[in-house]
Design a protein around this motif. Structure first.
Motif, PDB file in Angstrom:
ATOM      1  N   ALA A  39       0.837  -1.209   0.000  1.00 13.56           N
ATOM      2  CA  ALA A  39       0.000   0.000   0.000  1.00 13.56           C
ATOM      3  C   ALA A  39       0.869   1.256   0.000  1.00 13.56           C
ATOM      4  O   ALA A  39       0.576   2.236  -0.691  1.00 13.56           O
ATOM      5  CB  ALA A  39      -0.913   0.007   1.231  1.00 13.56           C
ATOM      6  N   TRP A  40       1.962   1.225   0.749  1.00 18.92           N
ATOM      7  CA  TRP A  40       2.838   2.400   0.838  1.00 18.92           C
ATOM      8  C   TRP A  40       3.509   2.691  -0.501  1.00 18.92           C
ATOM      9  O   TRP A  40       3.658   3.842  -0.900  1.00 18.92           O
ATOM     10  CB  TRP A  40       3.874   2.181   1.945  1.00 18.92           C
ATOM     11  N   ILE A  41       3.900   1.632  -1.202  1.00 19.38           N
ATOM     12  CA  ILE A  41       4.499   1.843  -2.527  1.00 19.38           C
ATOM     13  C   ILE A  41       3.488   2.516  -3.459  1.00 19.38           C
ATOM     14  O   ILE A  41       3.798   3.490  -4.153  1.00 19.38           O
ATOM     15  CB  ILE A  41       4.993   0.497  -3.114  1.00 19.38           C
ATOM     16  N   ILE A  42       2.249   2.014  -3.426  1.00 17.74           N
ATOM     17  CA  ILE A  42       1.201   2.618  -4.268  1.00 17.74           C
ATOM     18  C   ILE A  42       0.972   4.080  -3.856  1.00 17.74           C
ATOM     19  O   ILE A  42       0.870   4.975  -4.693  1.00 17.74           O
ATOM     20  CB  ILE A  42      -0.098   1.804  -4.160  1.00 17.74           C
ATOM     21  N   ALA A 112      -4.592  -3.615  -0.219  1.00 15.50           N
ATOM     22  CA  ALA A 112      -3.346  -2.914  -0.522  1.00 15.50           C
ATOM     23  C   ALA A 112      -3.601  -1.738  -1.470  1.00 15.50           C
ATOM     24  O   ALA A 112      -3.137  -0.616  -1.227  1.00 15.50           O
ATOM     25  CB  ALA A 112      -2.337  -3.876  -1.129  1.00 15.50           C
ATOM     26  N   ILE A 113      -4.381  -2.000  -2.535  1.00 19.31           N
ATOM     27  CA  ILE A 113      -4.634  -0.933  -3.501  1.00 19.31           C
ATOM     28  C   ILE A 113      -5.546   0.136  -2.891  1.00 19.31           C
ATOM     29  O   ILE A 113      -5.287   1.336  -3.013  1.00 19.31           O
ATOM     30  CB  ILE A 113      -5.234  -1.517  -4.801  1.00 19.31           C
ATOM     31  N   LEU A 117      -4.349   3.921  -2.374  1.00 18.82           N
ATOM     32  CA  LEU A 117      -4.955   5.078  -3.039  1.00 18.82           C
ATOM     33  C   LEU A 117      -5.434   6.096  -2.006  1.00 18.82           C
ATOM     34  O   LEU A 117      -5.269   7.302  -2.184  1.00 18.82           O
ATOM     35  CB  LEU A 117      -6.116   4.631  -3.936  1.00 18.82           C
ATOM     36  N   PHE A 118      -6.030   5.595  -0.924  1.00 21.82           N
ATOM     37  CA  PHE A 118      -6.486   6.493   0.142  1.00 21.82           C
ATOM     38  C   PHE A 118      -5.302   7.311   0.676  1.00 21.82           C
ATOM     39  O   PHE A 118      -5.381   8.532   0.810  1.00 21.82           O
ATOM     40  CB  PHE A 118      -7.105   5.651   1.272  1.00 21.82           C
ATOM     41  N   MET A 119      -4.179   6.638   0.930  1.00 22.90           N
ATOM     42  CA  MET A 119      -3.012   7.335   1.470  1.00 22.90           C
ATOM     43  C   MET A 119      -2.338   8.220   0.427  1.00 22.90           C
ATOM     44  O   MET A 119      -1.650   9.186   0.769  1.00 22.90           O
ATOM     45  CB  MET A 119      -1.997   6.335   2.034  1.00 22.90           C
ATOM     46  N   SER A 120      -2.515   7.890  -0.854  1.00 27.51           N
ATOM     47  CA  SER A 120      -1.854   8.682  -1.896  1.00 27.51           C
ATOM     48  C   SER A 120      -2.338  10.130  -1.866  1.00 27.51           C
ATOM     49  O   SER A 120      -1.588  11.051  -2.158  1.00 27.51           O
ATOM     50  CB  SER A 120      -2.087   8.066  -3.277  1.00 27.51           C
ATOM     51  N   ALA A 121      -3.613  10.316  -1.502  1.00 29.13           N
ATOM     52  CA  ALA A 121      -4.133  11.688  -1.430  1.00 29.13           C
ATOM     53  C   ALA A 121      -3.363  12.484  -0.379  1.00 29.13           C
ATOM     54  O   ALA A 121      -3.032  13.655  -0.577  1.00 29.13           O
ATOM     55  CB  ALA A 121      -5.618  11.661  -1.089  1.00 29.13           C
ATOM     56  N   ARG A 122      -3.054  11.816   0.738  1.00 32.75           N
ATOM     57  CA  ARG A 122      -2.340  12.516   1.817  1.00 32.75           C
ATOM     58  C   ARG A 122      -0.890  12.796   1.414  1.00 32.75           C
ATOM     59  O   ARG A 122      -0.357  13.873   1.669  1.00 32.75           O
ATOM     60  CB  ARG A 122      -2.399  11.693   3.095  1.00 32.75           C
ATOM     61  N   VAL A 123      -0.249  11.824   0.784  1.00 35.71           N
ATOM     62  CA  VAL A 123       1.123  12.037   0.311  1.00 35.71           C
ATOM     63  C   VAL A 123       1.143  13.193  -0.690  1.00 35.71           C
ATOM     64  O   VAL A 123       2.025  14.057  -0.656  1.00 35.71           O
ATOM     65  CB  VAL A 123       1.688  10.747  -0.327  1.00 35.71           C
ATOM     66  N   ALA A 124       0.141  13.211  -1.580  1.00 31.31           N
ATOM     67  CA  ALA A 124       0.089  14.248  -2.622  1.00 31.31           C
ATOM     68  C   ALA A 124       0.018  15.637  -2.007  1.00 31.31           C
ATOM     69  O   ALA A 124       0.738  16.552  -2.424  1.00 31.31           O
ATOM     70  CB  ALA A 124      -1.120  14.014  -3.541  1.00 31.31           C
TER      71      ALA A 124
END
Lengths: 243, 243
Positions: A39-42, A112-113, A117-124
């Motif tokens: 999940a973190w990689i995604i 994982a996906i 994706l949920f965490m990707s918003a926060r990273v972004a």
């Protein structure tokens, strides 16, 4: 409270014949680690792309980034997982939906996906803020040297921005690992799932969840230490995080 | 070499930063641009390599129209060196790496070739011993000399300076100006936004005075300092030369 403590329960064989209760928890721990890392990689890949989109001068890029972030951060994680796991297969053409439902390890991939994706918003959002915090002249200097926009990001802006956001990024990595516990609801028997099964089989609820707590704590301490180390090895002498 | 024809520029829809500016810089000529703050001089110089877009008029650089959408801007920018007020060295790269980055990524030089060129130029600005330090470990004057060397490493046909000494402590100004004077005497085409009238007197061929987005005066150096024609230029000169 009338409770029968039994700390040696971990070394007793678990039903299912695959080993002791401790072994059962370890299997869950391993699945938690796998889900968290995947999940973190995604989250990092999509978060980086979307974070960059939000800082480009192009209006279209900005709106794509905006839509992505608002979609994934404004819905509870649990709802998102249900959406991907239960709703999506029904919306797709019948044969695709069937393939999805029958896919081996469907809960693992969905979790994982979905969490990624949920965490990707926060990273972004963090990356965009990191890039925005750089002096405007850095981008101008890269541009004036003839670097293309892509090269400017690749060689100048991103290496500095990622260093700046390293501390909050560490927290996001920890959140990703902790959020994998939600996957129990779509049938992923990770660490929390195994602790629950142990409780159901053995009725030793305190022992089971104490062990799970300690294991979560251990992974996160390892992650924090690792990120600190990374942070230190990437520090720029004399600059913000450096000394 | 640099032709600026009837250029106008607006920030947003209301504020006009440049009003019908026309001037040119011939090959080998050193032109100093001065004027009160907010007069548009930095904007003008940033339009020359299209760091800022213009809305009206034309800018022609070595026969190539800068504001033509078909122009390969990164390629064109690589041929013009630019030095910024705040140096804008890349903080995560060592001094020598700052000099090599664009040589390798934009001009496609080999690493060895870029290193050799970088070392030669660092030697020229007297900073060879600092090659393996990071920018934050150098003084302001040293950083600005590195920035000049970084621009020179691209073998530019002209150099743009945007207030190169304005962010420096007084005792560091002369070490930067010395490098610029040498460059001017070697015949480099230079457009320099600066308040350093001593520099202008020493090496400039022409002086442009700007106020409120307009080119008020565009004169040979001796004419400018001898008998400025406009009131505004006279007032400006009396203010900055009175101490």
């Amino acid at each position: 409270m009338n409770y029968n403590w039994n700390w040696s329960i971990f070394f007793e064989p678990a039903p299912g014949g695959t080993g002791t209760y401790f072994h059962m928890l370890l299997t869950g721990l391993w699945l938690t680690i796998q889900t968290g890392i995947f999940a973190w990689i995604i989250a990092l890949i999509f978060g980086s792309i979307v974070g960059v989109l939000r800082t480009l001068p192009s209006k279209t890029a900005y709106w794509i980034g905006f839509a992505w972030v608002e979609f994934f951060r404004n819905m509870p994680l649990l709802v998102q997982l249900f959406l991907w796991f239960f709703v999506l297969p029904e919306l797709l053409p019948r044969s695709w939906g069937l393939w999805l439902k029958q896919m081996p390890n469907a809960p693992f991939y969905t979790a994982a996906i979905g969490i990624g994706l949920f965490m990707s918003a926060r990273v972004a959002v963090q990356l965009a803020a990191g890039i925005a915090s750089l002096p405007r002249g850095q981008k101008q200097a890269a541009t004036a040297l003839g670097l293309t926009t892509l090269q400017g990001y690749r060689y100048v802006l991103l290496p500095i921005a990622f260093r700046i956001i390293m501390p909050p990024l560490t927290s996001e990595f920890l959140n990703t690992i902790k959020n994998t516990a939600v996957a129990i609801t779509i049938g992923l028997i990770e660490l929390t799932g195994q602790a629950r099964s142990m409780q159901e089989f053995s009725f030793q609820v305190f022992e089971a969840f104490t062990a799970a707590t300690v294991m979560y704590l251990l992974i996160n301490i390892i992650v924090v230490t690792g990120m600190r180390f990374l942070e230190r090895s990437l520090a720029i002498p004399g600059y913000i995080t450096g000394k | 070499m640099i032709e600026i024809n009837h250029v106008s520029k607006w920030y947003g829809s209301t504020f006009q930063a440049l009003k019908d500016c026309t001037t040119k810089v011939a090959k080998g000529e050193v032109v100093v641009v001065c004027g009160p703050s907010g007069s548009g001089k930095s904007t003008l110089i940033k339009c020359v390599n299209a760091l800022e877009p213009i809305q009206e008029g034309d800018i022609i650089l070595d026969g190539i129209k800068v504001n033509d959408p078909k122009t390969d801007l990164p390629k064109l920018r690589a041929r013009v060196g630019m030095v910024f007020q705040h140096f804008e060295l890349f903080p995560h790269l060592k001094i020598i790496e700052n000099l090599c980055l664009a040589q390798e990524k934009v001009l496609g030089r080999s690493h060895d070739e870029a290193m050799a060129k970088g070392a030669k130029l660092l030697d020229r600005v007297g900073l060879k011993v600092h090659a393996n330090k990071y920018p934050a470990e150098l003084s302001g004057g040293q950083q600005q000399r590195v920035a000049i060397a970084r621009a020179l490493a691209m073998d530019p046909i002209a150099m743009l300076f945007d207030e190169p000494t304005s962010a420096l402590d007084p005792e560091m100004i002369s070490e930067v100006l010395d490098v610029m004077v040498d460059l001017a005497r070697e015949g480099m085409t230079m457009m320099v936004v600066t308040h350093e009238m001593g520099f202008a007197r020493k090496v400039a061929h022409r002086v442009i005075f700007m106020d409120q987005g307009e080119i008020v005066e565009d004169a040979q150096k001796d004419d400018f300092f001898g008998k400025p024609r406009s009131d505004r230029a006279q007032k400006f000169l009396s203010k900055i030369l009175s101490h």
